[in-house]
Design a protein around this motif. Sequence first.
Motif, short mmCIF file in Angstrom:
data_model
loop_
_atom_site.label_atom_id
_atom_site.label_comp_id
_atom_site.label_asym_id
_atom_site.label_seq_id
_atom_site.Cartn_x
_atom_site.Cartn_y
_atom_site.Cartn_z
N VAL A 141 29.08 13.94 63.05
CA VAL A 141 28.38 15.15 62.64
C VAL A 141 28.71 15.42 61.17
CG1 VAL A 141 30.22 16.67 63.47
CG2 VAL A 141 27.94 17.56 63.21
N LEU A 142 27.68 15.76 60.41
CA LEU A 142 27.87 16.08 58.99
C LEU A 142 28.19 17.56 58.88
CD1 LEU A 142 24.72 14.21 57.70
CD2 LEU A 142 27.05 13.36 57.80
N ILE A 143 29.19 17.86 58.07
CA ILE A 143 29.65 19.25 57.98
C ILE A 143 29.23 19.84 56.65
CG2 ILE A 143 31.67 20.75 57.91
CD1 ILE A 143 33.04 18.90 59.81
N GLY A 144 28.51 20.94 56.71
CA GLY A 144 28.16 21.70 55.51
C GLY A 144 28.80 23.07 55.62
N ASP A 145 29.66 23.37 54.69
CA ASP A 145 30.44 24.59 54.81
C ASP A 145 30.16 25.49 53.61
OD1 ASP A 145 32.18 26.55 55.34
OD2 ASP A 145 33.93 25.25 55.58
N ALA A 146 29.46 26.60 53.88
CA ALA A 146 29.15 27.52 52.78
C ALA A 146 30.41 28.21 52.25
CB ALA A 146 28.16 28.58 53.26
N THR A 147 31.43 28.24 53.07
CA THR A 147 32.66 28.92 52.62
C THR A 147 33.62 27.97 51.91
OG1 THR A 147 33.71 28.46 54.73
CG2 THR A 147 32.52 30.53 54.55
N ALA A 148 33.21 26.68 51.82
CA ALA A 148 34.13 25.74 51.18
C ALA A 148 34.33 26.06 49.71
CB ALA A 148 33.59 24.32 51.34
N GLY A 149 33.31 26.63 49.09
CA GLY A 149 33.43 26.95 47.67
C GLY A 149 34.19 28.22 47.39
N ILE A 150 34.53 28.94 48.44
CA ILE A 150 35.19 30.24 48.23
C ILE A 150 36.56 30.10 47.57
CG2 ILE A 150 36.24 32.17 49.48
CD1 ILE A 150 33.81 32.31 51.18
N PRO A 151 37.41 29.12 47.97
CA PRO A 151 38.69 28.99 47.27
C PRO A 151 38.53 28.75 45.77
CG PRO A 151 38.76 27.77 49.30
CD PRO A 151 37.35 28.24 49.13
N HIS A 152 37.57 27.87 45.40
CA HIS A 152 37.33 27.64 43.99
C HIS A 152 36.88 28.92 43.31
CE1 HIS A 152 36.23 25.58 40.34
NE2 HIS A 152 35.00 26.04 40.44
N LEU A 153 35.99 29.65 44.01
CA LEU A 153 35.49 30.91 43.45
C LEU A 153 36.63 31.90 43.27
CD1 LEU A 153 32.98 32.59 42.73
CD2 LEU A 153 32.91 33.34 45.09
N VAL A 154 37.52 31.93 44.25
CA VAL A 154 38.65 32.86 44.17
C VAL A 154 39.56 32.50 42.99
CG1 VAL A 154 40.74 33.61 45.34
CG2 VAL A 154 38.60 33.51 46.58
N SER A 155 39.81 31.18 42.82
CA SER A 155 40.67 30.79 41.71
C SER A 155 40.01 31.13 40.37
CB SER A 155 41.01 29.30 41.79
OG SER A 155 39.86 28.54 41.52
N SER A 156 38.68 30.91 40.29
CA SER A 156 37.98 31.28 39.06
C SER A 156 38.08 32.77 38.81
CB SER A 156 36.51 30.86 39.15
OG SER A 156 36.41 29.49 39.32
N LEU A 157 37.91 33.54 39.89
CA LEU A 157 38.00 34.99 39.74
C LEU A 157 39.40 35.41 39.29
CD1 LEU A 157 36.00 36.35 42.79
CD2 LEU A 157 35.46 36.62 40.40
N ARG A 158 40.41 34.67 39.81
CA ARG A 158 41.77 35.02 39.42
C ARG A 158 41.97 34.75 37.93
NH1 ARG A 158 44.73 31.91 42.83
NH2 ARG A 158 44.54 33.44 44.47
N GLU A 159 41.44 33.57 37.47
CA GLU A 159 41.54 33.28 36.04
C GLU A 159 40.84 34.34 35.21
OE1 GLU A 159 40.10 29.41 35.26
OE2 GLU A 159 41.60 28.41 36.51
N LEU A 160 39.66 34.72 35.71
CA LEU A 160 38.90 35.75 35.00
C LEU A 160 39.69 37.06 34.95
CD1 LEU A 160 36.21 36.54 33.72
CD2 LEU A 160 35.40 37.18 35.98
N ALA A 161 40.31 37.40 36.07
CA ALA A 161 41.09 38.64 36.10
C ALA A 161 42.27 38.55 35.14
CB ALA A 161 41.57 38.91 37.52
N ASP A 162 42.93 37.35 35.11
CA ASP A 162 44.05 37.18 34.17
C ASP A 162 43.59 37.36 32.73
OD1 ASP A 162 45.71 36.77 36.26
OD2 ASP A 162 45.70 34.59 36.12
N ASN A 163 42.44 36.74 32.43
CA ASN A 163 41.91 36.88 31.07
C ASN A 163 41.63 38.33 30.75
OD1 ASN A 163 42.06 34.20 30.50
ND2 ASN A 163 39.98 33.74 31.21
N LEU A 164 41.06 39.03 31.73
CA LEU A 164 40.77 40.45 31.50
C LEU A 164 42.05 41.23 31.25
CD1 LEU A 164 37.95 41.26 34.05
CD2 LEU A 164 37.85 41.43 31.59
#
Lengths: 316, 274
Positions: A141-164
């Motif tokens: 079965v092929l797995i497509g996970d819409a939530t797989a990108g959430i960790p990357h998004l969270v890390s980007s948000l964290r970087e953004l927050a640090d920059n802010l």
Amino acid sequence: MADPQPTEPPRPPIPHAGVKTVAMIVMMFLLLGGFVLYVMFARGVFEENQRLVLLAENSEGVTIGMDMTFTGFPIGRVRRIELGDDGKAHIHIDIPTKDSRWLRTSSIFTLERGVVGGAKLRAFTGLLDDAPLPDGARRDVLIGDATAGIPHLVSSLRELADNLVRMTAEEAPLNASLANVRTVTGAMTGPRGALDGLLGPAGARRIHDSLEQTNRLLAQTNARLYGQGGQGGLMDDAQRATGELHALLADVRASLKKTDALLDEARGIAVNARVATEDLDVLRNEVEASLRRVSGLIEEVNRKWPFARERELKLP
Amino acid sequence: MAVVTHFMIIMTALPLSSPVASRRNSRGGRLTRALRRESRFVLFAAATLIAVFSPATYSRAVRQAAAQAVCFSAWQALPGYALLSVLAGAVLTHIVAVSAATYGLSHLALEAVVRVYVVELLPLVAALFVALRSGLDLLDRLAAERARGADFGTAALFRQQVVPGVAGNLLAVIVLTLASGLLVLATAYLVVYGVTPWGLADYTRLVGQVFDPVTAPTLLLKIFLFGVAVAVAPVAVVLDSPRRAASGSEMRVMARLLLLLVAIEGAILVLLHF
């Protein structure tokens, strides 16, 4: 031992209570049996099923009883999930025989997890002419996970927050820039306005002095041009000169009109001269013709007597 | 007759009141007294259920009294309760469907209605309805008898006075819950899909998903336990002394019933979801 008579209830007796009680009991069993049969039917207990085993890397979100859909229609139901010896999740699916025709050997199966809602098992069949999927088939079965990108998004948000945080810190460059902007805008509200903010006090003062000098120069120029205290200025002189020029131009226009008339007359004379010249040409031609005739006549007379001449040339 | 003999042994062993114990006020004494009271209640409930489910209990007079109790508790209450359940179910389904559609989750609306309303709320509401309607009536009658000094330790009086009410209330809870539940299932379908047969397949699959092999038996077990609690709790007043029974037992019995219902609901939730 005889049973004592029951105490009479305070309410009046209900007629046909026995029949109604039997009806209630029958209804209870009917409802119970109907509910159980309906639930069993709803869970596909009475259907003939074909087995399918899907092998997944991760069976998170898959639950017993969830549907597998084909073009949006449920055609199968998860019966069991187990961790196989190969370390993969084995998802056992029951497919009713009447729906198994939609699955072919070339079918692919996907497991999609959305952000909202549970996981979805889907089947896709591109070629419906292929051989039917055999009973007990095993497919990846092929797995497509819409939530797989959430960790990357969270890390980007964290970087953004640090920059802010860095940007808004006490000694951050942005804060210094904002302080400068505040200084400039504060200076702009002073008596010399934006000039103080842009050029500083000294530059603004020089510009201010230059403007005052320019104003004085303009006043003097105004007096010179338009006069002052009843004295005529340059502009009055120019206006007078312009009036005289107007009169002069009117005279020139009249002279030109006369010249135009003279020219018309000269043109008439020229035309007459051209006509006369043409008449002279005709007269000349006639004179030449007359001369040629007179010449011919003289020659004729000369050939004839007594004026004949010897026409032979005698060579020595 | 063996069942009746067994019942007599149990009832004879149960002390109907213990005035000496009531004078002890220490914490250990209160705990011991409470445990003893609860154990008496459990034994009484077991004996009552045995009597209710024993065919030998139902002599002609008991059958007639039980028929009257069943008609009063279930037959007369069913139409009104079913109508109210259907109305409330239609309104609730509509609200949930519209709210879910607002958030783009309309595919979850029916499942939410079935899980929350049919599985959780309806059995509890039916139990409370029966308890407040016919349970309180039975409680008042038995408390009055007990206050007059009636001895329910005798099997004959117990069968004539207690068993019919217990059977009626138990049957009422089961019938009301099942009937209203199935009616609400049908109403929810009509509210969401309208009068069309084309949603039946989807709806049946949904019902099948909700009532999985754990949920369906658990729901039936919960309905039965609610019925037992509602049926037995009011008749426990016969364990009181005549003076205590005369002083008014409604609040005490209903509080115990509410506690029982909450305990059953909590246990079922733990069983279902953990």
